[in-house]
Each structure stands twice: as structure tokens, then as C-alpha cells.
Design an enzyme around this catalytic site. Structure first.
Site, PDB file in Angstrom:
ATOM      1  N   LYS A  40       0.813  -1.220   0.000  1.00 24.98           N
ATOM      2  CA  LYS A  40       0.000   0.000   0.000  1.00 24.98           C
ATOM      3  C   LYS A  40       0.843   1.266   0.000  1.00 24.98           C
ATOM      4  O   LYS A  40       0.339   2.358  -0.217  1.00 24.98           O
ATOM      5  CB  LYS A  40      -0.942   0.016   1.201  1.00 24.98           C
ATOM      6  CG  LYS A  40      -0.249   0.073   2.554  1.00 24.98           C
ATOM      7  CD  LYS A  40      -1.254   0.037   3.689  1.00 24.98           C
ATOM      8  CE  LYS A  40      -0.574   0.068   5.050  1.00 24.98           C
ATOM      9  NZ  LYS A  40      -1.558   0.007   6.156  1.00 24.98           N
ATOM     10  N   GLY A  44      10.147  -1.207  -1.319  1.00 26.77           N
ATOM     11  CA  GLY A  44      11.277  -1.162  -0.395  1.00 26.77           C
ATOM     12  C   GLY A  44      10.844  -1.094   1.052  1.00 26.77           C
ATOM     13  O   GLY A  44      11.646  -1.304   1.958  1.00 26.77           O
ATOM     14  N   GLY A 148       5.575  -6.461   7.761  1.00 26.71           N
ATOM     15  CA  GLY A 148       6.460  -5.628   8.568  1.00 26.71           C
ATOM     16  C   GLY A 148       5.873  -5.147   9.880  1.00 26.71           C
ATOM     17  O   GLY A 148       4.971  -5.776  10.450  1.00 26.71           O
ATOM     18  N   GLY A 185      17.188   2.288  23.135  1.00 25.51           N
ATOM     19  CA  GLY A 185      17.583   1.163  22.291  1.00 25.51           C
ATOM     20  C   GLY A 185      18.278   1.648  21.037  1.00 25.51           C
ATOM     21  O   GLY A 185      18.650   2.818  20.923  1.00 25.51           O
ATOM     22  N   HIS A 447      47.335  -5.215   4.720  1.00 24.80           N
ATOM     23  CA  HIS A 447      47.835  -4.203   5.666  1.00 24.80           C
ATOM     24  C   HIS A 447      48.058  -2.889   4.932  1.00 24.80           C
ATOM     25  O   HIS A 447      48.552  -2.892   3.805  1.00 24.80           O
ATOM     26  CB  HIS A 447      49.156  -4.664   6.269  1.00 24.80           C
ATOM     27  CG  HIS A 447      49.791  -3.652   7.181  1.00 24.80           C
ATOM     28  ND1 HIS A 447      49.354  -3.447   8.465  1.00 24.80           N
ATOM     29  CD2 HIS A 447      50.813  -2.776   6.970  1.00 24.80           C
ATOM     30  CE1 HIS A 447      50.088  -2.493   9.022  1.00 24.80           C
ATOM     31  NE2 HIS A 447      50.987  -2.072   8.133  1.00 24.80           N
TER      32      HIS A 447
END
Length: 471
Positions: A40, A44, A148, A185, A447
Site C-alpha cells: 500500500k 522497499g 512488517g 535502544g 595491511h
């Protein structure tokens, strides 16, 4: 598109076009299925449009600004360095646009049918997809649900005005002079540090005993130290009570050790977790998909729900709410539909926090490995001993590798420092392929690179480090 109420037929319907959904659709199409993907909002999903990607774009801009400001330590002096936040937002939108356009191109390139609208189950084998123009029905053989999650909204702190979720915080048109954050968090920590680098005064109210609960304390201590360097006020073991807002600011009342306090800021950002998008008009209750009391969908080792031809992945199933977990589960579900023997294996999912310094972890921590009964061997190497880290003016941090003392098998790793998000992949690869400390130590690392930190940590664990003294 459809006359009357006849149904079109499709092999697989994917509901949701985030990092789980679009990956599932592409993989299913690669395996020969006819696929319809429905969303909707934007291709992505939250990650590309209102989460992972836009936040990292803003964080990168904030890092650049701070680097320029601190360049004098490297002999570079600049004057009148300023931030045009409207152009910062323009940069962010450009990054998002390229990626969402890329996702759309990948879906089209794999011949996935795309429908911008909502989906609702009619029964176990049919779904109606609809928007303002049309409402076709599809009869499917299989379905993958990847809808989701969304920010949790607390009743005392309803979103609106000067009370923001992460979504609104990413769209602020200006840099706030002060910001209150409920929840320390990873989302709260990342966004608050981003604003702080641009000059915002930040106050964090966290219920746990430290910021970034869930990460090892020896990692988070460096993040807390950096926050305090930027003038943060951090209240842990604190409980937010209420908020009062005006057209100019918001005041939050909270308690610490039973004592009531209050703080006023330009905005209040609430980041206390995310809620799975399994409610609403999707109709899961109508078809009888089993869910937990937290609204998560119960699935088996292939993402299959209680209805065998309907799968669920990502933030709507138990486990960490991570984009890369959703993408991983997406491939497993699509392959299971195709008859492949793919199953999920969660032993090796990295967790990454784009704070300053970055934190990352994969596999077992030292404490977790001991709880599992392992005789543990640990190697820890500090960034300050790495030439590339010093040349980047980023000497803070360390790499820690946890291994089985008897076999040398790598069990886990924790990293805090610049590029920790990238360095953790080597440890993850070692765990996934059952490599040992010797395998890492004997791998020639270029390195000077930050990658040498992982090799050095393995050598410390083996007891013969070159660039550290074993005591």
C-alpha cells in the site's frame, strides 16, 4: 482489470514489499513462479523509505559534519562550517529514491506483477487487492505475508505535534535545539547521536540499567561515554509518566528511584520498539492463521504458518526485527514453495547498531557460550593497536572473538568501533562455515586495514599475538 468478481490465478502472492517481501517475490520468480507483490506504500518498505536507509544517510551526514569540525587534530583548519539541513534532507531523499527505484526495476526485471494497494484475504486461497481505482481478486497457490511492523505508540505519548515516532523524526525540516528521547535502544541511540552531532541537546530516558540493552555492557560503555562527551543527559532505570506540549516545546515528567523529575525540549522522540502489522483489514483472523499473544504469526522452520501454503516472514514472526533476517527468511520461504529443502538457521544473524562508535555482535557472547556449557577461550584486540584505525583518527573500540577452548571453533564475536558493522561479517562467515581461530589467524589480511583487527583478536585467543603482550 477484472470484470465482475472473477478471480485471476497466480502461483504466489506476496503481501508487503519491504526487504522481506521484495526479496521473496524476486526469488520466487527466479524459481519459475508467477508472482504478484502488493504494497500500500512504497517499494522497499519501511527500511528503504522510513527506517534503515534514510537514518543511515542522515547519520553519515552528521559524521561528515563532525569530522570536518574536528579536522584540526589532523592539521586541517576550517572556518564557518555550517549545516544546511534542507540540503541534508535532500541528500537523504536522493539516496532513498535511487534505492526504491532500484527495487522497482528489479521486480519488473524479474517479471513480478506489482500492485500498489492493500490486500485482504477472502479465504485460504483467495485475496482481494484494492486501491482507489480497482479491486481485483487473485486465486493463489501460495502466499507469503511480509507486512512488517510500525512504531509502538504509548498511550501517555500519542504521536502528533511535538511527540514524534522515528518516522517523523527523520522528516524534521530543522535541527532541534533540544530533544527528549524515551527509549535508549538502537533506534533512539542512533537518531539521538545523529542530532547531537548537529548540535542538539539530548536527554535520554531509558527503563533498563543502560543504553542499548541487549548488547554487551563493555560495548555500550563506549557509546555512553561518547554520548556524555556530546552533552547527553542519560537517565537509566527511569519511567516516563506524561507529556505536556505547547506550540513551541514539550515537557516530560518521569521518575528515577521513585523521585519525580521533568525535562523540557523542542521535541519528544518515542522509540520503545515496534508492533507487527498483523491487525487491520488483512483478515488473518478470518482465515484462522495462528498467532502469539503479541500478534506475531507462528511459523515452522521454513516460514510456513498453520495454513501450510501460507508463509510469513520478517517482523511479523518471532525473533529479531532485522531487515537482513527478513531477507534471509524470504529466500527460505520462496525456496520452500519451490520444493527446495531450505530451512532457517538463526545461529549466525549479526546485530548491528550504527551508533558512535558502531556496535555489532554475532553468535554467542562469552556469557552465553559459558551458559551453553562451552569451555570458552576469548581473544580481544583494541583498535588503538591497529595502524589503519589510528590513521583514521578512530582509536576507540575493540574486537572480541569467543571460541571453544578445546576445538578452537569460533562461537561468536562482538565489535565496537569504526566500521564494526562491516567487520562483523568475517566473524559471521567463520561461524557459518565452522571455522576455527587458526583459520582466521592463518588467513592473510591486507595491511594496513581494519580487517587485521579480527586476525589479531584470533591470535590473542590462540596465545601468540604479534601486536599485543600476553600477560
Amino acid at each position: 482489470m477484472v470484470v465482475g468478481d472473477a478471480s485471476l490465478e497466480i502461483d504466489t502472492v506476496v503481501i508487503g514489499a519491504g526487504p522481506g517481501g521484495y526479496v521473496a517475490a524476486i526469488r520466487a520468480a527466479q524459481l519459475g513462479q508467477s508472482v504478484l507483490i502488493v504494497d500500500k506504500s512504497e517499494w522497499g518498505g519501511v527500511c528503504l523509505n522510513r527506517g534503515c536507509i534514510p537514518s543511515k544517510a542522515l547519520i553519515s551526514a552528521a559524521h561528515q559534519y563532525e569530522t570536518v569540525q574536528n579536522a584540526s587534530s589532523m592539521g586541517i583548519t576550517m572556518e564557518n562550517v555550517k549545516v544546511d539541513y534542507s540540503k541534508v534532507q535532500e541528500f537523504k531523499r536522493g539516496v532513498v529514491s535511487k534505492l526504491t527505484g532500484g527495487v522497482a526495476g528489479l521486480l519488473k526485471g524479474n517479471k513480478v506483477q506489482m500492485f500498489k494497494g492493500e490486500a485482504m484475504f477472502i479465504n485460504e486461497t483467495e485475496v482481494r487487492v484494492f486501491n482507489d481505482q480497482e479491486a481485483p481478486r487473485y486465486k493463489f497457490k501460495n502466499c507469503i505475508i511480509a507486512t512488517g511492523s510500525r512504531p509502538i505508540e504509548l498511550k501517555p505519548f500519542p504521536y502528533g505535534g511535538r511527540i514524534l515516532s522515528s518516522t517523523e523524526a527523520l522528516e524534521l525540516p530543522e535541527i532541534p535545539k533540544s530533544l527528549i528521547v524515551i527509549g535508549g535502544g538502537y533506534i533512539g541511540a542512533e537518531l539521538s547521536q545523529m542530532f547531537a552531532k548537529f548540535g542538539t541537546k539530548v536527554t535520554i530516558i531509558e527503563g533498563a540499567d543502560m543504553v542499548l540493552p541487549g548488547f554487551d555492557k563493555d560495548l555500550t560503555q563506549l557509546v555512553s561515554k561518547n554520548m556524555k562527551k556530546h552533552g547527553f543527559e542519560i537517565f537509566t532505570k527511569a519511567q516516563a509518566q506524561s507529556a505536556t506540549q505547547t506550540d513551541k516545546d514539550v515537557t516530560v515528567k518521569f521518575t528515577v528511584d521513585g523521585k519525580e523529575q521533568e525535562v523540557t525540549g523542542d521535541y519528544l522522540l518515542v522509540t520503545v520498539g515496534r508492533r507487527p502489522n498483523t491487525d487491520g483489514e488483512l483478515g488473518l483472523d478470518m482465515i484462522g492463521v495462528k498467532m502469539t499473544d503479541r500478534g506475531l504469526i507462528e511459523v515452522d522452520h521454513q516460514g510456513r504458518t498453520s495454513i501450510p501454503h501460507i508463509y510469513a516472514i520478517g517482523d511479523i514472526v518471532p525473533g529479531l526485527a532485522l531487515a537482513h533476517k527478513a531477507s534471509y527468511e524470504a529466500k527460505v520461504a520462496a525456496e520452500a514453495i519451490a520444493g527446495l529443502p531450505s530451512v532457517v538457521d538463526y545461529k549466525c544473524i549479526p546485530a548491528v547498531c550504527f551508533t558512535d562508535p558502531e556496535c555489532s555482535s554475532v553468535g554467542y557472547s562469552e556469557a552465553e557460550a559459558k551458559e551453553k556449557g562451552y569451555n570458552v577461550k576469548v581473544g580481544k584486540f583494541a583498535y588503538v593497536g591497529n595502524g589503519r584505525a589510528l590513521s583514521l583518527n578512530a582509536p576507540e573500540g575493540f574486537v572480541k572473538i569467543v571460541a571453544d577452548a578445546e576445538t578452537g571453533l569460533v562461537l561468536g564475536g562482538q565489535i565496537v568501533g569504526i566500521e564494526a558493522s562491516n567487520l562483523i561479517s568475517e566473524v559471521a562467515l567463520a561461524i557459518e562455515n565452522a571455522l576455527t581461530l587458526e583459520d582466521i589467524a592463518l588467513t592473510i589480511h591486507a595491511h594496513p586495514t581494519l580487517g587485521e583487527l579480527v586476525m589479531e583478536a584470533a591470535e590473542v585467543a590462540l596465545g601468540h599475538p604479534i601486536h599485543a603482550i600476553v600477560r
